[in-house]
Write a protein that holds these residues in place. Structure first.
Motif, mmCIF file in Angstrom:
data_model
loop_
_atom_site.group_PDB
_atom_site.id
_atom_site.type_symbol
_atom_site.label_atom_id
_atom_site.label_comp_id
_atom_site.label_asym_id
_atom_site.label_seq_id
_atom_site.Cartn_x
_atom_site.Cartn_y
_atom_site.Cartn_z
ATOM 1 N N ILE A 182 -72.322 -18.550 68.992
ATOM 2 C CA ILE A 182 -73.326 -17.487 68.994
ATOM 3 C C ILE A 182 -72.868 -16.337 69.885
ATOM 4 O O ILE A 182 -72.975 -15.155 69.521
ATOM 5 N N ASP A 183 -72.324 -16.661 71.072
ATOM 6 C CA ASP A 183 -71.834 -15.616 71.975
ATOM 7 C C ASP A 183 -70.714 -14.817 71.325
ATOM 8 O O ASP A 183 -70.679 -13.577 71.414
ATOM 9 N N GLU A 184 -69.810 -15.527 70.676
ATOM 10 C CA GLU A 184 -68.675 -14.857 70.032
ATOM 11 C C GLU A 184 -69.144 -13.914 68.936
ATOM 12 O O GLU A 184 -68.666 -12.779 68.818
ATOM 13 N N ALA A 185 -70.123 -14.367 68.133
ATOM 14 C CA ALA A 185 -70.635 -13.515 67.056
ATOM 15 C C ALA A 185 -71.402 -12.325 67.608
ATOM 16 O O ALA A 185 -71.312 -11.211 67.078
ATOM 17 N N ALA A 186 -72.145 -12.535 68.705
ATOM 18 C CA ALA A 186 -72.952 -11.459 69.281
ATOM 19 C C ALA A 186 -72.086 -10.408 69.961
ATOM 20 O O ALA A 186 -72.445 -9.220 69.999
ATOM 21 N N GLU A 187 -70.943 -10.833 70.523
ATOM 22 C CA GLU A 187 -70.065 -9.882 71.203
ATOM 23 C C GLU A 187 -69.397 -8.928 70.233
ATOM 24 O O GLU A 187 -69.050 -7.802 70.588
ATOM 25 N N GLY A 188 -69.191 -9.378 69.005
ATOM 26 C CA GLY A 188 -68.622 -8.485 67.993
ATOM 27 C C GLY A 188 -69.725 -7.685 67.327
ATOM 28 O O GLY A 188 -70.784 -7.438 67.905
ATOM 29 N N ASP A 189 -69.479 -7.291 66.103
ATOM 30 C CA ASP A 189 -70.471 -6.546 65.330
ATOM 31 C C ASP A 189 -70.964 -7.443 64.205
ATOM 32 O O ASP A 189 -70.268 -7.613 63.198
ATOM 33 N N PRO A 190 -72.150 -8.062 64.368
ATOM 34 C CA PRO A 190 -72.651 -8.945 63.318
ATOM 35 C C PRO A 190 -72.786 -8.252 61.962
ATOM 36 O O PRO A 190 -72.755 -8.907 60.923
ATOM 37 N N GLY A 191 -72.912 -6.926 61.977
ATOM 38 C CA GLY A 191 -73.045 -6.195 60.725
ATOM 39 C C GLY A 191 -71.794 -6.231 59.876
ATOM 40 O O GLY A 191 -71.848 -5.943 58.682
ATOM 41 N N GLU A 192 -70.648 -6.589 60.485
ATOM 42 C CA GLU A 192 -69.395 -6.649 59.738
ATOM 43 C C GLU A 192 -69.154 -8.038 59.139
ATOM 44 O O GLU A 192 -68.152 -8.250 58.459
ATOM 45 N N ARG A 193 -70.052 -8.980 59.429
ATOM 46 C CA ARG A 193 -69.901 -10.343 58.929
ATOM 47 C C ARG A 193 -71.032 -10.660 57.957
ATOM 48 O O ARG A 193 -72.115 -10.104 58.048
ATOM 49 N N ASP A 194 -70.759 -11.602 57.013
ATOM 50 C CA ASP A 194 -71.794 -11.968 56.045
ATOM 51 C C ASP A 194 -72.119 -13.453 56.091
ATOM 52 O O ASP A 194 -72.731 -13.989 55.174
ATOM 53 N N ASP A 195 -71.694 -14.141 57.181
ATOM 54 C CA ASP A 195 -72.040 -15.551 57.312
ATOM 55 C C ASP A 195 -73.480 -15.685 57.792
ATOM 56 O O ASP A 195 -74.125 -14.725 58.222
ATOM 57 N N VAL A 196 -74.015 -16.911 57.734
ATOM 58 C CA VAL A 196 -75.420 -17.142 58.067
ATOM 59 C C VAL A 196 -75.696 -16.815 59.528
ATOM 60 O O VAL A 196 -76.733 -16.232 59.865
ATOM 61 N N LEU A 197 -74.787 -17.188 60.432
ATOM 62 C CA LEU A 197 -74.987 -16.895 61.849
ATOM 63 C C LEU A 197 -75.166 -15.400 62.076
ATOM 64 O O LEU A 197 -76.085 -14.975 62.804
ATOM 65 N N ALA A 198 -74.319 -14.594 61.458
ATOM 66 C CA ALA A 198 -74.441 -13.143 61.629
ATOM 67 C C ALA A 198 -75.765 -12.632 61.076
ATOM 68 O O ALA A 198 -76.406 -11.752 61.666
ATOM 69 N N LEU B 159 -78.579 -14.285 60.922
ATOM 70 C CA LEU B 159 -79.647 -14.669 61.843
ATOM 71 C C LEU B 159 -79.660 -13.772 63.077
ATOM 72 O O LEU B 159 -80.728 -13.436 63.601
ATOM 73 N N LEU B 160 -78.496 -13.392 63.544
ATOM 74 C CA LEU B 160 -78.433 -12.482 64.692
ATOM 75 C C LEU B 160 -79.004 -11.111 64.337
ATOM 76 O O LEU B 160 -79.578 -10.432 65.201
ATOM 77 N N ARG B 161 -78.867 -10.702 63.077
ATOM 78 C CA ARG B 161 -79.397 -9.398 62.660
ATOM 79 C C ARG B 161 -80.872 -9.466 62.288
ATOM 80 O O ARG B 161 -81.534 -8.430 62.222
ATOM 81 N N SER B 162 -81.400 -10.651 62.014
ATOM 82 C CA SER B 162 -82.776 -10.773 61.510
ATOM 83 C C SER B 162 -83.786 -10.420 62.601
ATOM 84 O O SER B 162 -83.511 -10.525 63.796
ATOM 85 N N ARG B 163 -84.945 -9.995 62.168
ATOM 86 C CA ARG B 163 -86.000 -9.605 63.102
ATOM 87 C C ARG B 163 -87.338 -10.164 62.625
ATOM 88 O O ARG B 163 -87.625 -10.198 61.437
ATOM 89 N N HIS B 164 -88.149 -10.604 63.593
ATOM 90 C CA HIS B 164 -89.510 -11.014 63.295
ATOM 91 C C HIS B 164 -90.322 -9.786 62.881
ATOM 92 O O HIS B 164 -89.885 -8.641 63.015
ATOM 93 N N THR B 165 -91.524 -10.027 62.390
ATOM 94 C CA THR B 165 -92.358 -8.912 61.940
ATOM 95 C C THR B 165 -92.683 -7.944 63.069
ATOM 96 O O THR B 165 -92.975 -6.771 62.820
ATOM 97 N N ASP B 166 -92.633 -8.402 64.344
ATOM 98 C CA ASP B 166 -92.886 -7.497 65.464
ATOM 99 C C ASP B 166 -91.617 -6.805 65.957
ATOM 100 O O ASP B 166 -91.640 -6.087 66.963
ATOM 101 N N GLY B 167 -90.494 -7.019 65.246
ATOM 102 C CA GLY B 167 -89.241 -6.367 65.603
ATOM 103 C C GLY B 167 -88.370 -7.139 66.568
ATOM 104 O O GLY B 167 -87.236 -6.723 66.849
ATOM 105 N N SER B 168 -88.830 -8.264 67.084
ATOM 106 C CA SER B 168 -88.052 -9.029 68.063
ATOM 107 C C SER B 168 -87.021 -9.901 67.359
ATOM 108 O O SER B 168 -87.230 -10.368 66.236
#
Length: 435
Positions: free
Chosen positions: A211-227, A229-238
């Motif tokens: 998770i740390d490794e994926a977060a340190e890069g740009d999750p927007g450049e990856r299409d795996d599930v971990l990336a 999830l890191l980009r996903s947001r709850h309805t309140d934006g969190s």
């Protein structure tokens, strides 16, 4: 006060009923259905008073019931997979987390995983021996585990190698312990539960690094599930918390390979005993078709469901289910295998006949290997695609030799049931031109 009305059932002591269920669940449920009908009440350890149903109208009502009335069965796999797992979540929190997890396993993203699954199948089956019997289940587990690891985390690496070593024994042990009481004393590596906890801590450390490794890069450049999830947001934006992501990833890894691998082993076991169907499947694969193959997989899941019961827990007072009124705290189990064996739902149910599903989709309240309703398996579409690709690749690369041996018995692995001999196969490699 609401009057409770329960189906009839055996009057044996709870311990005796539990022993019957643990020793021979499938046979025991069949005997009780023959005696009491399509709904009966049992009293077993862990679950207590439990109503077992197999009438499709009552099953549909249960699966579509409001979460104010029923929730996920207790205890469940959330005890093993963590409080952030979909198995553990209820109500609005469950709906919200499920919404965030749906996109990676539906629509166009499924097609992106096909090449990965085919590559893993080719790599694994290159080791298959010719002209001698071998169990296919270990191979199917490696294929599906590697495929879900790559889908979830993207690239390969040292951490994924650690997870390949860690997860199979964890899943095997967890499947057996899932419905047993958790001891109050933690004996560490000296007890099965202690070893599970140690393995979970090891998983958390590995997942944390990924998770740390994926977060340190740009999750927007990856299409795996971990990336995703890191980009996903709850309805309140969190964003999701790291603990939630770790629990979700473990759930996807565990649920995303074992049942699929076991169904594939059952497919090999069934097809070898039906040479005409096997021949037609090979010809269809060579011609580039897939309708019969999809129907055959659906029929395998009907005749040999890996998970033979799914359940709910009544949280309301006096929940009316069909003919019955159930009290708060009552467990309801849907007997998947009993439904799939019902002559009224599937004519000649003991016959292996993929033609019954050619050109039509199964009724999802009669054919329920993935459960149903709000808690239907999130990865059902992924699993169906994966089984299709693996079986297609095997048929194109190998001649699968039929057998006249009796069918393999179901071997209980706790939550799941696998072919007792591992789905034995005898194969011969085909020439590249033939495949």
């Amino acid at each position: 006060m609401t009057t409770v009305t329960l189906p009839p059932g055996p009057s044996l002591p709870r311990s005796a009923q539990g022993a019957v269920v643990l020793a021979a669940r499938s046979q025991g449920l069949r005997r009780m259905r023959a005696r009491y009908g399509d709904a009966f009440t049992v009293n077993v350890p862990i679950f207590g008073r439990t109503v077992v149903i197999s009438d499709p109208d009552e099953v549909k009502q249960l699966f579509t019931a409001s979460t104010d009335l029923v929730e996920n069965v207790r205890p469940n796999l959330g005890r093993l997979l963590g409080p952030g797992s979909l198995f553990a979540l209820t109500g609005e929190e469950h709906r919200e987390q499920r919404r965030l997890l749906v996109p990676p396993f539906h629509g166009r993203r499924l097609a992106a995983y096909e090449k990965t699954i085919e590559d893993e199948t080719v790599r694994e089956t290159a080791t298959w021996p010719e002209d001698r019997a071998f169990a296919t289940l270990p191979s199917m587990r490696r294929i599906t585990l590697n495929a879900i690891l790559r889908a979830v985390f993207g690239a390969d690496g040292a951490e994924l190698a650690e997870l390949r070593e860690l997860l199979p024994p964890w899943v095997a042990s967890g499947s057996r312990l899932a419905v047993l009481p958790i001891p109050r004393t933690d004996l560490g590596r000296w007890s099965p539960w202690g070893r599970l906890r140690l393995a979970r801590r090891r998983y958390d450390a590995i997942a944390g690094r990924l998770i740390d490794e994926a977060a340190e890069g740009d999750p927007g450049e990856r299409d795996d599930v971990l990336a995703l999830l890191l980009r996903s947001r709850h309805t309140d934006g969190s964003p999701m918390s790291r603990a939630q992501i770790a629990d979700h990833l473990l759930t996807l890894l565990v649920a995303g390979h074992e049942t699929t691998a076991t169904t594939l082993a059952w497919a090999i076991e069934r097809l070898r005993r039906h040479p005409a169907i096997l021949r037609d499947l090979a010809e269809e694969a060579d011609a580039g078709g897939g309708a019969l193959r999809e129907a055959a997989i659906t029929e395998v899941q009907r005749t040999r469901p890996v998970i033979d019961v799914v359940g709910r827990h009544v949280i309301a007072d006096g929940y009316r289910l069909g003919r019955w009124t159930l009290p708060r705290g009552c467990t309801v189990l849907v007997a998947v295998a009993l439904m799939h064996e019902d002559e009224a739902l599937f004519p000649h149910p003991r016959a292996f006949d993929p033609a019954r599903f050619l050109g039509e989709q199964p009724d999802l309240y009669r054919w329920v290997p993935f459960g149903g309703g709000r808690r239907r398996c999130l990865g059902a579409a992924f699993a169906a695609m994966e089984m299709n690709v693996v079986l297609r690749t095997v048929l194109r690369r190998f001649t699968l030799l039929p057998t006249a041996e009796p069918g393999e018995r179901r071997h209980s692995r706790g939550v799941a049931g696998a072919p007792a001999r591992g789905g034995l196969a005898v194969v011969r490699r085909r020439s590249p031109a033939a495949g």
